[in-house]
Scaffold this motif. Structure first.
Motif, PDB file in Angstrom:
ATOM      1  N   GLY A 185      12.861  45.948  37.753  1.00 32.38           N
ATOM      2  CA  GLY A 185      11.875  46.505  38.672  1.00 32.38           C
ATOM      3  C   GLY A 185      11.305  47.857  38.320  1.00 32.38           C
ATOM      4  O   GLY A 185      10.691  48.492  39.170  1.00 32.38           O
ATOM      5  N   TRP A 186      11.487  48.333  37.082  1.00 29.71           N
ATOM      6  CA  TRP A 186      10.913  49.634  36.732  1.00 29.71           C
ATOM      7  C   TRP A 186       9.390  49.542  36.727  1.00 29.71           C
ATOM      8  O   TRP A 186       8.805  48.732  36.024  1.00 29.71           O
ATOM      9  N   ASN A 187       8.738  50.363  37.515  1.00 26.83           N
ATOM     10  CA  ASN A 187       7.277  50.377  37.490  1.00 26.83           C
ATOM     11  C   ASN A 187       6.708  51.775  37.276  1.00 26.83           C
ATOM     12  O   ASN A 187       5.528  51.934  37.011  1.00 26.83           O
ATOM     13  N   ASP A 188       7.550  52.790  37.386  1.00 28.08           N
ATOM     14  CA  ASP A 188       7.103  54.157  37.144  1.00 28.08           C
ATOM     15  C   ASP A 188       8.259  54.912  36.507  1.00 28.08           C
ATOM     16  O   ASP A 188       9.028  55.593  37.178  1.00 28.08           O
ATOM     17  N   ARG A 189       8.376  54.780  35.197  1.00 26.85           N
ATOM     18  CA  ARG A 189       9.517  55.373  34.499  1.00 26.85           C
ATOM     19  C   ARG A 189       9.504  56.895  34.579  1.00 26.85           C
ATOM     20  O   ARG A 189      10.558  57.521  34.565  1.00 26.85           O
ATOM     21  N   ASN A 190       8.333  57.489  34.647  1.00 29.14           N
ATOM     22  CA  ASN A 190       8.263  58.953  34.732  1.00 29.14           C
ATOM     23  C   ASN A 190       8.920  59.456  36.016  1.00 29.14           C
ATOM     24  O   ASN A 190       9.699  60.404  35.994  1.00 29.14           O
ATOM     25  N   SER A 191       8.582  58.812  37.144  1.00 28.56           N
ATOM     26  CA  SER A 191       9.187  59.213  38.415  1.00 28.56           C
ATOM     27  C   SER A 191      10.691  58.952  38.410  1.00 28.56           C
ATOM     28  O   SER A 191      11.486  59.768  38.899  1.00 28.56           O
ATOM     29  N   LEU A 192      11.077  57.803  37.849  1.00 31.50           N
ATOM     30  CA  LEU A 192      12.492  57.458  37.780  1.00 31.50           C
ATOM     31  C   LEU A 192      13.241  58.470  36.918  1.00 31.50           C
ATOM     32  O   LEU A 192      14.316  58.953  37.289  1.00 31.50           O
ATOM     33  N   ALA A 193      12.667  58.812  35.769  1.00 27.62           N
ATOM     34  CA  ALA A 193      13.320  59.778  34.878  1.00 27.62           C
ATOM     35  C   ALA A 193      13.446  61.145  35.540  1.00 27.62           C
ATOM     36  O   ALA A 193      14.459  61.836  35.375  1.00 27.62           O
ATOM     37  N   MET A 194      12.437  61.550  36.303  1.00 30.05           N
ATOM     38  CA  MET A 194      12.516  62.833  37.009  1.00 30.05           C
ATOM     39  C   MET A 194      13.667  62.839  37.996  1.00 30.05           C
ATOM     40  O   MET A 194      14.405  63.827  38.107  1.00 30.05           O
ATOM     41  N   SER A 195      13.856  61.731  38.709  1.00 30.26           N
ATOM     42  CA  SER A 195      14.964  61.632  39.663  1.00 30.26           C
ATOM     43  C   SER A 195      16.303  61.712  38.944  1.00 30.26           C
ATOM     44  O   SER A 195      17.219  62.420  39.381  1.00 30.26           O
ATOM     45  N   LEU A 196      16.425  61.010  37.817  1.00 30.62           N
ATOM     46  CA  LEU A 196      17.691  60.994  37.087  1.00 30.62           C
ATOM     47  C   LEU A 196      18.002  62.358  36.487  1.00 30.62           C
ATOM     48  O   LEU A 196      19.171  62.776  36.448  1.00 30.62           O
ATOM     49  N   ARG A 197      16.981  63.056  36.028  1.00 33.07           N
ATOM     50  CA  ARG A 197      17.220  64.402  35.487  1.00 33.07           C
ATOM     51  C   ARG A 197      17.707  65.359  36.571  1.00 33.07           C
ATOM     52  O   ARG A 197      18.520  66.248  36.304  1.00 33.07           O
ATOM     53  N   ARG A 198      17.228  65.189  37.775  1.00 35.76           N
ATOM     54  CA  ARG A 198      17.718  66.026  38.878  1.00 35.76           C
ATOM     55  C   ARG A 198      19.198  65.754  39.135  1.00 35.76           C
ATOM     56  O   ARG A 198      19.965  66.676  39.419  1.00 35.76           O
ATOM     57  N   ILE A 199      19.597  64.489  39.034  1.00 36.74           N
ATOM     58  CA  ILE A 199      21.010  64.153  39.208  1.00 36.74           C
ATOM     59  C   ILE A 199      21.841  64.757  38.082  1.00 36.74           C
ATOM     60  O   ILE A 199      22.915  65.330  38.308  1.00 36.74           O
ATOM     61  N   LEU A 200      21.346  64.659  36.847  1.00 35.75           N
ATOM     62  CA  LEU A 200      22.095  65.184  35.705  1.00 35.75           C
ATOM     63  C   LEU A 200      22.197  66.700  35.718  1.00 35.75           C
ATOM     64  O   LEU A 200      23.023  67.278  35.003  1.00 35.75           O
ATOM     65  N   ALA A 201      21.386  67.355  36.531  1.00 37.09           N
ATOM     66  CA  ALA A 201      21.493  68.813  36.668  1.00 37.09           C
ATOM     67  C   ALA A 201      22.701  69.219  37.512  1.00 37.09           C
ATOM     68  O   ALA A 201      23.109  70.384  37.495  1.00 37.09           O
TER      69      ALA A 201
END
Length: 241
Positions: A185-201
């Motif tokens: 279901g990935w349709n906006d990888r940029n938004s998804l990646a931004m969310s994951l980077r916030r978690i990795l912080a």
């Protein structure tokens, strides 16, 4: 089913059986005692009388959290068992479960009830899956439902069909990664990646997840590697990030 202590006097876990599309495995409820003394039920299991008694021994339940759009089935039983608790839902549950009463919709900003204790990120960028990841600061524990699944030969109570699917079709057996529904279901990888980077912080050292083995070693590296294809780097650089 029974509660087991994970972080002394702070976090308890309870596993319970799941059957889905011909497979069987387990899910996991996380119970958190807040500084106020109130208890949060995260992704609740079916609340039996005995489980309700165990939870009540920890403290008064103040919050029922429905953190993902595939983790709502037992919310009603938690509401019945603890009618005084507030219910917080992941966006989309209000459409998927119009029968489920709720007090608030979760986003990137933690409600005042647990702000400063638990941080959260709404993971966006997928069609099929939505999830609110949470970080328990005091214990440096990341709490997820489907962003990482971790099935291995050591995982208890997994059926042969699940092993066949994860080992030979998805190639995820022994390799922590997002639930298959995320991949479809990935349709906006940029938004998804931004969310994951916030978690990795976040400075997490452990990961509690709903399906599969808990991650207590190199948790940050495991998460980065699990999400490496979305973030656009290979596993080696993920573990060194």
């Amino acid at each position: 089913m029974a509660l087991t202590s994970y972080i002394s006097d702070q976090i308890w876990l309870c596993t319970y059986p799941i059957r889905l599309a011909g497979t069987k495995f387990e899910a996991r409820m996380t119970t958190i005692r807040l500084a106020s003394g109130l208890v949060m039920l995260h992704s609740p299991c079916h609340i039996t009388a005995s489980i309700a008694e165990e939870i009540s021994a920890i403290g008064s339940v103040g919050h029922i959290v429905v953190p993902g759009n595939f983790h709502h089935l037992h919310a009603s039983s938690a509401q019945i068992a603890f009618p005084g608790a507030s219910t917080w839902i992941c966006p989309g549950i209000e459409r998927k479960r119009p029968d489920l009463k709720y007090d608030g919709i979760l986003g990137d900003v933690a409600p005042a009830d647990w702000a400063g204790e638990i941080d959260q990120v709404l993971v966006q960028g997928t069609r099929l899956m939505r999830e609110v990841a949470m970080y328990h600061r005091a214990s440096q524990t990341l709490i997820l439902v489907d962003l990482i699944e971790n099935f291995t030969d050591a995982t208890p109570n997994t059926g042969g069909a699940l092993k066949l699917w994860f080992k030979y079709v998805l190639r995820m057996w022994g390799k922590p990664g997002p639930a298959p529904e995320y991949r479809m279901g990935w349709n906006d990888r940029n938004s998804l990646a931004m969310s994951l980077r916030r978690i990795l912080a976040w400075d997490f050292r452990k990961i509690v997840l709903s399906h599969g083995d808990l991650i207590d070693q190199d948790a940050h590296g495991v998460a980065a590697a699990a999400w490496s294809k979305i973030l656009g780097f290979d596993d080696l650089s993920a573990r060194e990030a």
